[in-house]
Design a protein around this motif. Structure first.
Motif, PDB file in Angstrom:
ATOM      1  N   THR A   1       3.319 -12.472 -10.545  1.00  0.00           N
ATOM      2  CA  THR A   1       2.723 -11.316 -11.210  1.00  0.00           C
ATOM      3  C   THR A   1       1.349 -11.056 -10.609  1.00  0.00           C
ATOM      4  O   THR A   1       0.485 -11.940 -10.622  1.00  0.00           O
ATOM      5  N   ILE A   2       1.144  -9.849 -10.064  1.00  0.00           N
ATOM      6  CA  ILE A   2      -0.150  -9.466  -9.492  1.00  0.00           C
ATOM      7  C   ILE A   2      -0.597  -8.191 -10.201  1.00  0.00           C
ATOM      8  O   ILE A   2      -0.033  -7.114  -9.986  1.00  0.00           O
ATOM      9  N   LYS A   3      -1.596  -8.309 -11.058  1.00  0.00           N
ATOM     10  CA  LYS A   3      -2.018  -7.130 -11.814  1.00  0.00           C
ATOM     11  C   LYS A   3      -3.484  -7.230 -12.208  1.00  0.00           C
ATOM     12  O   LYS A   3      -4.052  -8.316 -12.289  1.00  0.00           O
ATOM     13  N   ASN A   4      -4.076  -6.058 -12.430  1.00  0.00           N
ATOM     14  CA  ASN A   4      -5.465  -5.940 -12.881  1.00  0.00           C
ATOM     15  C   ASN A   4      -6.439  -6.673 -11.970  1.00  0.00           C
ATOM     16  O   ASN A   4      -7.310  -7.423 -12.416  1.00  0.00           O
ATOM     17  N   ASN A   5      -6.273  -6.455 -10.665  1.00  0.00           N
ATOM     18  CA  ASN A   5      -7.212  -6.964  -9.669  1.00  0.00           C
ATOM     19  C   ASN A   5      -7.958  -5.802  -9.028  1.00  0.00           C
ATOM     20  O   ASN A   5      -7.567  -4.638  -9.162  1.00  0.00           O
ATOM     21  N   ILE A   6      -9.041  -6.121  -8.318  1.00  0.00           N
ATOM     22  CA  ILE A   6      -9.723  -5.148  -7.471  1.00  0.00           C
ATOM     23  C   ILE A   6      -9.624  -5.634  -6.032  1.00  0.00           C
ATOM     24  O   ILE A   6      -9.916  -6.795  -5.734  1.00  0.00           O
ATOM     25  N   PHE A   7      -9.187  -4.741  -5.136  1.00  0.00           N
ATOM     26  CA  PHE A   7      -9.082  -5.040  -3.708  1.00  0.00           C
ATOM     27  C   PHE A   7     -10.107  -4.195  -2.963  1.00  0.00           C
ATOM     28  O   PHE A   7     -10.204  -2.986  -3.180  1.00  0.00           O
ATOM     29  N   PHE A   8     -10.856  -4.836  -2.054  1.00  0.00           N
ATOM     30  CA  PHE A   8     -11.870  -4.136  -1.278  1.00  0.00           C
ATOM     31  C   PHE A   8     -11.389  -3.874   0.139  1.00  0.00           C
ATOM     32  O   PHE A   8     -10.859  -4.769   0.800  1.00  0.00           O
ATOM     33  N   CYS A   9     -11.591  -2.658   0.611  1.00  0.00           N
ATOM     34  CA  CYS A   9     -11.560  -2.367   2.044  1.00  0.00           C
ATOM     35  C   CYS A   9     -13.023  -2.200   2.435  1.00  0.00           C
ATOM     36  O   CYS A   9     -13.632  -1.174   2.125  1.00  0.00           O
ATOM     37  N   TYR A  10     -13.588  -3.197   3.098  1.00  0.00           N
ATOM     38  CA  TYR A  10     -15.033  -3.152   3.349  1.00  0.00           C
ATOM     39  C   TYR A  10     -15.339  -2.897   4.816  1.00  0.00           C
ATOM     40  O   TYR A  10     -15.734  -1.811   5.203  1.00  0.00           O
ATOM     41  N   THR A  11     -15.162  -3.895   5.672  1.00  0.00           N
ATOM     42  CA  THR A  11     -15.461  -3.690   7.091  1.00  0.00           C
ATOM     43  C   THR A  11     -14.219  -3.312   7.883  1.00  0.00           C
ATOM     44  O   THR A  11     -14.313  -2.857   9.011  1.00  0.00           O
ATOM     45  N   SER A  12     -13.041  -3.539   7.310  1.00  0.00           N
ATOM     46  CA  SER A  12     -11.796  -3.190   7.995  1.00  0.00           C
ATOM     47  C   SER A  12     -10.743  -2.915   6.933  1.00  0.00           C
ATOM     48  O   SER A  12     -11.035  -2.881   5.743  1.00  0.00           O
ATOM     49  N   GLN A  13      -9.517  -2.712   7.360  1.00  0.00           N
ATOM     50  CA  GLN A  13      -8.445  -2.505   6.402  1.00  0.00           C
ATOM     51  C   GLN A  13      -8.169  -3.791   5.635  1.00  0.00           C
ATOM     52  O   GLN A  13      -8.488  -4.885   6.087  1.00  0.00           O
ATOM     53  N   ILE A  14      -7.593  -3.649   4.456  1.00  0.00           N
ATOM     54  CA  ILE A  14      -7.139  -4.823   3.725  1.00  0.00           C
ATOM     55  C   ILE A  14      -5.634  -4.933   3.912  1.00  0.00           C
ATOM     56  O   ILE A  14      -4.909  -3.934   3.834  1.00  0.00           O
ATOM     57  N   LEU A  15      -5.190  -6.137   4.214  1.00  0.00           N
ATOM     58  CA  LEU A  15      -3.790  -6.371   4.523  1.00  0.00           C
ATOM     59  C   LEU A  15      -3.124  -7.051   3.333  1.00  0.00           C
ATOM     60  O   LEU A  15      -3.533  -8.133   2.922  1.00  0.00           O
TER      61      LEU A  15
END
Length: 347
Positions: A189-203
């Motif tokens: 289960t992956i939920k209610n997270n924050i993902f950053f794209c900062y200096t490059s793409q997020i994979l």
């Protein structure tokens, strides 16, 4: 994941916290005197002296406690991962199957948490930590029952050349600063997270190699830097009721899935242009935010949802006891008592 599975995993936290037999203090600050079985300056010495079920309190220190090997069930409690002058640093920790049932909270891992044994590790909890990399190096083993909640994480898992087998995992209410790789998506289960794209793409990668979808729910994906890339998600990843936004006006590609809000301001209380600013960022939603109630089952999108979990930006372990001296006699005559007033509390 079925609700029963999620409830079972969350129950593990309560069960293990109440299991501690003894407490050991680990403190490498100048002037600390070691006491066998009670106080150690070296983390590995403390682990070696502990028995299954013990709790190790890792005191704040400007000096890291270095590397350690864990082969027994212990709880590690640090002061915080980002509070000024009160950070508990650990470099690498290698976890073996006998460490099943261990808990880690309030620590700053500067390098890796890694697993190299070919057997399964069960029932691990990581809560309120800053983690540079959780690196899985299994070929036949894995992790069964894994809770990752309230952490700031750079990298979770590794590319397909090194499998990343999490089964029965709950990955909620975290901030991810870089890539994640999931190997058994049907049980995670992956939920209610924050993902950053900062200096490059997020994979975000589904490493299963089959047609099983990896579902990411109620999460926010931010692009804070004008030079950042986009979300790079391979096949068989579905975003459900997620939100994308760039304060710089950059446009995200439309996410695969349903119920998503594309390129819409979530209206945080405050967010800086830094990748993670523990003192100035506040990811609570303002009244009127489009993310309120826009998640699955009417939950909020983002770190704070109906579970009631309180994400702590400083990584402070809730309930940690502290003692303050509120009053002390300045001078006394020889033979007279020294009067001290002490106030005990928990954060």
């Amino acid at each position: 994941m079925k609700p029963k599975q999620l409830l079972t995993l969350l129950t593990i936290l309560t069960t293990f916290i109440g299991y501690a037999q003894n407490t050991i203090t680990v403190d490498n600050n100048l002037g600390v005197v070691e006491v066998p079985n009670l106080i150690y300056a070296n983390l590995q010495d403390a682990i070696d002296a502990a028995v299954n079920g013990d709790t190790l309190y890792i005191q704040p220190s400007a000096t890291s406690y270095g590397d350690a090997i864990l082969n027994k069930q212990l709880s590690f409690i640090g002061r915080s991962h980002s509070e000024n002058n009160k950070i508990s640093y650990v470099d690498n920790i290698e976890i073996y199957p006998n460490a099943s049932g261990s808990i880690f909270s309030g620590l700053y891992f500067t390098d890796k948490i890694y697993f190299t044994d070919e057997n399964t590790v069960n029932n691990l909890i990581f809560k309120n930590n800053y983690i540079n990399w959780i690196d899985f190096d299994f070929t036949t083993g894995g992790i069964n029952n894994f809770i990752l909640t309230g952490n700031v994480v750079n990298i979770l898992g590794a590319p397909s050349s090194i499998t990343s087998p999490i089964q029965n995992g709950v990955i909620t209410n975290n901030i991810f600063l870089d890539d994640i790789y999931i190997f058994y998506p049907e049980t995670v289960t992956i939920k209610n997270n924050i993902f950053f794209c900062y200096t490059s793409q997020i994979l975000i990668t589904n490493e299963s190699g089959n047609n099983t979808e990896l579902v990411i729910e109620n999460s926010i994906i931010l692009k804070l830097n004008a030079n950042s890339g986009d979300v790079s998600a391979n096949d068989n990843i579905q975003f459900t009721n997620c939100l994308t936004y760039s304060p710089n006006g950059d446009i995200f590609n439309v996410l695969a899935g349903s119920g998503n809000l594309s390129n819409i301001n979530p209206q945080f209380v405050n967010v800086t242009d830094n990748v993670f600013d523990a003192y100035n960022d506040d990811y609570h939603l303002q009244a009127g935010s489009p993310a309120i109630g826009a998640g699955t089952d009417g939950e909020d999108i983002g770190l704070y949802n109906s579970s009631g979990y309180l994400f702590n930006m400083l990584g402070i372990t809730y309930g940690l006891p502290s003692v303050n001296i509120t009053n002390i006699t300045q001078t006394v005559q020889e033979g007279e008592p020294l009067q001290v007033t002490i106030q005990a509390s928990s954060n």
